[in-house]
Design an enzyme around this catalytic site. Sequence first.
Site, PDB file in Angstrom:
ATOM      1  N   LYS A 194       0.860  -1.203   0.000  1.00 47.65           N
ATOM      2  CA  LYS A 194       0.000   0.000   0.000  1.00 47.65           C
ATOM      3  C   LYS A 194       0.879   1.229   0.000  1.00 47.65           C
ATOM      4  O   LYS A 194       1.775   1.340   0.820  1.00 47.65           O
ATOM      5  CB  LYS A 194      -0.844   0.027   1.280  1.00 47.65           C
ATOM      6  N   ARG A 196       0.661   5.568  -0.085  1.00 45.61           N
ATOM      7  CA  ARG A 196      -0.057   6.838  -0.205  1.00 45.61           C
ATOM      8  C   ARG A 196       0.923   7.804  -0.839  1.00 45.61           C
ATOM      9  O   ARG A 196       1.949   8.142  -0.236  1.00 45.61           O
ATOM     10  CB  ARG A 196      -0.509   7.307   1.179  1.00 45.61           C
ATOM     11  N   THR A 225     -11.928  -2.541  10.734  1.00 48.10           N
ATOM     12  CA  THR A 225     -12.963  -1.913   9.895  1.00 48.10           C
ATOM     13  C   THR A 225     -13.115  -2.641   8.554  1.00 48.10           C
ATOM     14  O   THR A 225     -13.997  -2.318   7.772  1.00 48.10           O
ATOM     15  CB  THR A 225     -12.577  -0.459   9.584  1.00 48.10           C
TER      16      THR A 225
HETATM   17  C1  R5P Z   1      -2.445  -3.862  10.358  1.00 50.90           C
HETATM   18  O1  R5P Z   1      -1.224  -3.763  10.412  1.00 50.90           O
HETATM   19  C2  R5P Z   1      -3.157  -5.115  10.797  1.00 50.90           C
HETATM   20  O2  R5P Z   1      -2.386  -6.258  10.546  1.00 50.90           O
HETATM   21  C3  R5P Z   1      -4.509  -5.226  10.113  1.00 50.90           C
HETATM   22  O3  R5P Z   1      -4.307  -5.348   8.712  1.00 50.90           O
HETATM   23  C4  R5P Z   1      -5.369  -4.027  10.389  1.00 50.90           C
HETATM   24  O4  R5P Z   1      -5.372  -3.719  11.757  1.00 50.90           O
HETATM   25  C5  R5P Z   1      -6.785  -4.263   9.914  1.00 50.90           C
HETATM   26  O5  R5P Z   1      -7.527  -3.105  10.180  1.00 50.90           O
HETATM   27  P1  R5P Z   1      -8.745  -2.702   9.263  1.00 50.90           P
HETATM   28  O6  R5P Z   1      -9.615  -3.919   9.125  1.00 50.90           O
HETATM   29  O7  R5P Z   1      -9.411  -1.579  10.008  1.00 50.90           O
HETATM   30  O8  R5P Z   1      -8.199  -2.256   7.938  1.00 50.90           O
END
Ligand code: R5P
Length: 313
Positions: A194, A196, A225
């Site tokens: 990812k 930005r 989320t």
């Molecule tokens: C991030 O580093 C974690 O491993 C998860 O990918 C993240 O916490 C997931 O959060 P959300 O479902 O809000 O994108």
Amino acid sequence: MNNTVLICGNTNKALAASVAKSLNMPLADAKIDRFNDGEVNVDIHENVRGKDIFIIQSTCYPVNDSLMEILLIADALKRASAGSITAVIPYYGYARQDRRPRSKRVPISAKLKADLIMVAGIGRIITVDLHADQIQGFFNIPADNIYYSRIISDDILKSGHERCAIISPDVGGVVRARAVVKKIENSHLVIVDKRRQAPNKAEVMNIIGDVKDLDCIIIDDIIDTAGTLTQAAKALKQAGAKRIFAYCTHPVLSDPALDLIESSEIDYITVSDSIPLTAKAEKSTKIKVLPLGDLLAETIKRVIGHQSVSAMF
Ligand code: R5P
């Protein structure tokens, strides 16, 4: 196991009951409720002198209450002369606050929480898929992190995918996804990167690896989320993925997760019972649960018997 006692608070009684069932033991008789003003009220109704106690509770919603229950149960046990106190915290909430990015004025909540746990008299913790393995170093007591990947790999093997891509939805999850790749023949690792490109600009997803016409299986520790997962799924579809499945150990599922999942490209998501599902999540046809009880019970048995925990993985 005669000297062992299992106890839980109110956050995930079903998981504690399944661990107790797997160990063929009862849960301890205790009252954990609230005073009228909301303070946590703990009263242990059985003798715990010299016993090895396992407090089983995730620090999930309501996050602060569930943590406070663990701390106060531990304090009551310590003052009642328990022999040893282990906190089995499958979902270790606050783990994502584990550093000060760019020296921002933010707390390192995962560390403060570790300090509170130790001060309360807990002598060992057992967690599952800790957000970052290094958090074990926040503790000056043994911290055994166990891996849901064993259950994930067995389930993927049973599903009989001919060839599949195992996806890490971000760079931080590569080690977790690679552990699954090692167990699945005819699979390879793919990373979603990812980026930005500028503040407030939508993230660009680069798929590193081949997904064309393949079943894609995303592995993540937390689904909160569902933004990470559903955006990764969208990018994978655009790159030619055939079907998309996901395994996420801890189903936090805060809003708008369920709506995003329903309208996503994902066929279904498998989660553990480290966090109880809400009634709405239970009704979702896209969420399946593979329980953790037996894995936790095996870990507890090994800890009591002074056997290796790492040998399980
Ligand atoms: C991030 O580093 C974690 O491993 C998860 O990918 C993240 O916490 C997931 O959060 P959300 O479902 O809000 O994108």
